[in-house]
Enzyme design. Sequence first.
Site, PDB file in Angstrom:
ATOM      1  N   ARG A  84      55.804  45.264  47.013  1.00  0.00           N
ATOM      2  CA  ARG A  84      55.796  46.260  48.093  1.00  0.00           C
ATOM      3  C   ARG A  84      55.792  45.701  49.508  1.00  0.00           C
ATOM      4  O   ARG A  84      55.936  46.453  50.458  1.00  0.00           O
ATOM      5  CB  ARG A  84      54.597  47.194  47.907  1.00  0.00           C
ATOM      6  CG  ARG A  84      54.767  48.140  46.740  1.00  0.00           C
ATOM      7  CD  ARG A  84      53.442  48.696  46.287  1.00  0.00           C
ATOM      8  NE  ARG A  84      52.648  47.604  45.714  1.00  0.00           N
ATOM      9  CZ  ARG A  84      51.421  47.736  45.260  1.00  0.00           C
ATOM     10  NH1 ARG A  84      50.806  48.890  45.329  1.00  0.00           N
ATOM     11  NH2 ARG A  84      50.775  46.716  44.737  1.00  0.00           N
TER      12      ARG A  84
ATOM     13  N   ASP B 296      55.615  44.255  33.741  1.00  0.00           N
ATOM     14  CA  ASP B 296      54.173  44.260  33.975  1.00  0.00           C
ATOM     15  C   ASP B 296      53.455  43.834  32.703  1.00  0.00           C
ATOM     16  O   ASP B 296      53.961  44.056  31.600  1.00  0.00           O
ATOM     17  CB  ASP B 296      53.677  45.645  34.409  1.00  0.00           C
ATOM     18  CG  ASP B 296      52.298  45.557  35.037  1.00  0.00           C
ATOM     19  OD1 ASP B 296      52.210  45.239  36.241  1.00  0.00           O
ATOM     20  OD2 ASP B 296      51.302  45.750  34.316  1.00  0.00           O
TER      21      ASP B 296
ATOM     22  N   TYR C  24      41.964  45.842  30.172  1.00  0.00           N
ATOM     23  CA  TYR C  24      42.558  47.120  30.586  1.00  0.00           C
ATOM     24  C   TYR C  24      42.617  48.102  29.417  1.00  0.00           C
ATOM     25  O   TYR C  24      42.410  49.303  29.578  1.00  0.00           O
ATOM     26  CB  TYR C  24      43.959  46.904  31.166  1.00  0.00           C
ATOM     27  CG  TYR C  24      43.935  46.194  32.509  1.00  0.00           C
ATOM     28  CD1 TYR C  24      43.717  46.896  33.686  1.00  0.00           C
ATOM     29  CD2 TYR C  24      44.115  44.815  32.594  1.00  0.00           C
ATOM     30  CE1 TYR C  24      43.679  46.250  34.913  1.00  0.00           C
ATOM     31  CE2 TYR C  24      44.087  44.160  33.823  1.00  0.00           C
ATOM     32  CZ  TYR C  24      43.869  44.877  34.974  1.00  0.00           C
ATOM     33  OH  TYR C  24      43.820  44.236  36.191  1.00  0.00           O
TER      34      TYR C  24
HETATM   35  O1  CP3 Z   1      55.370  38.597  40.096  1.00  0.00           O
HETATM   36  C1  CP3 Z   1      56.355  39.384  40.080  1.00  0.00           C
HETATM   37  O2  CP3 Z   1      57.035  39.653  41.085  1.00  0.00           O
HETATM   38  C2  CP3 Z   1      56.781  39.937  38.724  1.00  0.00           C
HETATM   39  C3  CP3 Z   1      56.257  41.188  38.320  1.00  0.00           C
HETATM   40  C4  CP3 Z   1      54.765  41.390  38.021  1.00  0.00           C
HETATM   41  C5  CP3 Z   1      54.116  42.619  38.290  1.00  0.00           C
HETATM   42  N1  CP3 Z   1      52.870  42.567  37.756  1.00  0.00           N
HETATM   43  C6  CP3 Z   1      54.721  43.754  38.992  1.00  0.00           C
HETATM   44  C7  CP3 Z   1      53.845  44.795  39.557  1.00  0.00           C
HETATM   45  C8  CP3 Z   1      53.835  40.556  37.376  1.00  0.00           C
HETATM   46  C9  CP3 Z   1      53.978  39.114  36.930  1.00  0.00           C
HETATM   47  C10 CP3 Z   1      52.640  41.335  37.203  1.00  0.00           C
HETATM   48  C11 CP3 Z   1      51.440  40.823  36.512  1.00  0.00           C
HETATM   49  C12 CP3 Z   1      50.250  41.673  36.436  1.00  0.00           C
HETATM   50  N2  CP3 Z   1      50.173  43.033  36.325  1.00  0.00           N
HETATM   51  C13 CP3 Z   1      48.926  41.163  36.369  1.00  0.00           C
HETATM   52  C14 CP3 Z   1      48.556  39.689  36.337  1.00  0.00           C
HETATM   53  C15 CP3 Z   1      48.655  39.024  37.651  1.00  0.00           C
HETATM   54  C16 CP3 Z   1      47.611  39.470  38.651  1.00  0.00           C
HETATM   55  O3  CP3 Z   1      48.018  40.023  39.682  1.00  0.00           O
HETATM   56  O4  CP3 Z   1      46.425  39.201  38.421  1.00  0.00           O
HETATM   57  C17 CP3 Z   1      48.049  42.254  36.285  1.00  0.00           C
HETATM   58  C18 CP3 Z   1      46.547  42.198  36.219  1.00  0.00           C
HETATM   59  C19 CP3 Z   1      48.856  43.436  36.235  1.00  0.00           C
HETATM   60  C20 CP3 Z   1      48.401  44.846  36.071  1.00  0.00           C
HETATM   61  C21 CP3 Z   1      48.734  45.656  37.242  1.00  0.00           C
HETATM   62  N3  CP3 Z   1      50.019  46.051  37.563  1.00  0.00           N
HETATM   63  C22 CP3 Z   1      47.845  46.181  38.201  1.00  0.00           C
HETATM   64  C23 CP3 Z   1      46.346  45.981  38.202  1.00  0.00           C
HETATM   65  C24 CP3 Z   1      48.617  46.893  39.111  1.00  0.00           C
HETATM   66  C25 CP3 Z   1      48.112  47.724  40.266  1.00  0.00           C
HETATM   67  C26 CP3 Z   1      47.703  46.881  41.397  1.00  0.00           C
HETATM   68  C27 CP3 Z   1      48.845  46.701  42.340  1.00  0.00           C
HETATM   69  O5  CP3 Z   1      49.116  45.558  42.755  1.00  0.00           O
HETATM   70  O6  CP3 Z   1      49.451  47.734  42.682  1.00  0.00           O
HETATM   71  C28 CP3 Z   1      49.985  46.761  38.729  1.00  0.00           C
HETATM   72  C29 CP3 Z   1      51.168  47.327  39.423  1.00  0.00           C
HETATM   73  C30 CP3 Z   1      52.278  46.399  39.757  1.00  0.00           C
HETATM   74  N4  CP3 Z   1      52.773  45.415  38.950  1.00  0.00           N
HETATM   75  C31 CP3 Z   1      53.057  46.432  40.953  1.00  0.00           C
HETATM   76  C32 CP3 Z   1      54.045  45.446  40.835  1.00  0.00           C
HETATM   77  C33 CP3 Z   1      55.151  45.108  41.809  1.00  0.00           C
HETATM   78  C34 CP3 Z   1      52.889  47.412  42.078  1.00  0.00           C
HETATM   79  C35 CP3 Z   1      53.485  48.705  41.608  1.00  0.00           C
HETATM   80  C36 CP3 Z   1      54.142  49.505  42.662  1.00  0.00           C
HETATM   81  O7  CP3 Z   1      55.313  49.216  43.009  1.00  0.00           O
HETATM   82  O8  CP3 Z   1      53.489  50.461  43.105  1.00  0.00           O
END
Ligand code: CP3
Length: 344
Positions: A29, A75, A152
């Site tokens: 984002r 994700d 989760y």
């Molecule tokens: O790194 C990258 O660009 C590749 C894509 C990627 C996403 N999530 C996209 C995403 C990867 C590798 C992840 C890993 C992920 N997802 C983890 C492990 C890494 C870390 O950050 O600790 C975890 C715990 C998640 C679970 C998750 N997904 C959460 C807790 C959330 C909400 C928090 C947040 O950042 O919004 C997500 C959503 C998420 N995953 C987004 C993205 C780009 C944001 C979603 C949006 O566009 O609104």
Amino acid sequence: MTQQKTILRALAGETLPTPPIWMMRQAGRYLPEYKATRAQAGDFLSLCYNPDLAAEVTLQPIRRYGFDAAILFADILLLPQALGADLWFVTGEGPRLSTITTADQLAQLKPVEAIHDTLNPVYETVKILSQELPAETTLIGFAGAPWTVATYMIGGQGTPHQGPAHALKAENRAVFQGIINRLTDGTIAYLSKQIEAGAECVKLFDSWAGSLEGDDFTEFSIKPMQKITAALKQKHPGIPVIAFPRGAGNRYAGMHAAIGADCVALDDKVEASWAAKNVQKDGCVQGNLASSHMVTGGKALINETRRICEAFSQGPHIFNLGHGITPDADPANVQLMIDTVREA
Ligand code: CP3
């Protein structure tokens, strides 16, 4: 054949004059083009399951910055969804899942062979990317490590200190272990398909490893990651594995051998000079720069970037953040980080 891609060379243990670079959550984002494509998809999960648009957002940071690696856009919570959990995202808050805490609920999860019905679009995204990425860019696949994904599934959302998962571990070890086992087997199947589709390396995210104490850390963070790594390497000889046991502290020492990983990803809490001596001596390391520098930039960003490059200059190193870039980051600071790494 000699390996030319810089990320794969570093993962193979080569010390390069300039570390290759990519960034956790590099598609996200903080980029206006990501927000536009997500709006086109409708919502986050629709974006994850739309191969053309997921490939597009994976490519955006490569086009803008020329990172040395692309990470598949998906994700870690798609796997529990493929195993039968309900999953949705509340805007501004994060993920929500139907909870799994009883033997009955565990028994109702789908078998591992069934996950591909849901996850096929992800493999499709990998195939598109392996066609469209520049020849020098490495494609990284990924999954969550079983403990982090279990927190989760058990808590139904992100939870302070991963309390519900610790509670189930103490109160019903059989169900807890059953969830870990199913996730371990599911992750092997999921990552194998990503590799078959064209992922050249895979990363395991154990974002909540740090809340496991004593033997639990070995049992539920290290062992599942070790099992997944061994199974993948047996099936796909030579596939490099990056492990990210975030919050491991001094337990980062010896981590390459414990997991069998080619690279260990460091969070921003470990001291770089300590990690060079105690972790990098066993293989490639990645990470360490606090993601807050992507918000604040300036001289502090430049100094920290140089300090980390210098600390890890004597061994295999991939430059990265200690955790994901946040939505409030300034895209110009990402460019400043890259310029600093490449001119250092
Ligand atoms: O790194 C990258 O660009 C590749 C894509 C990627 C996403 N999530 C996209 C995403 C990867 C590798 C992840 C890993 C992920 N997802 C983890 C492990 C890494 C870390 O950050 O600790 C975890 C715990 C998640 C679970 C998750 N997904 C959460 C807790 C959330 C909400 C928090 C947040 O950042 O919004 C997500 C959503 C998420 N995953 C987004 C993205 C780009 C944001 C979603 C949006 O566009 O609104």
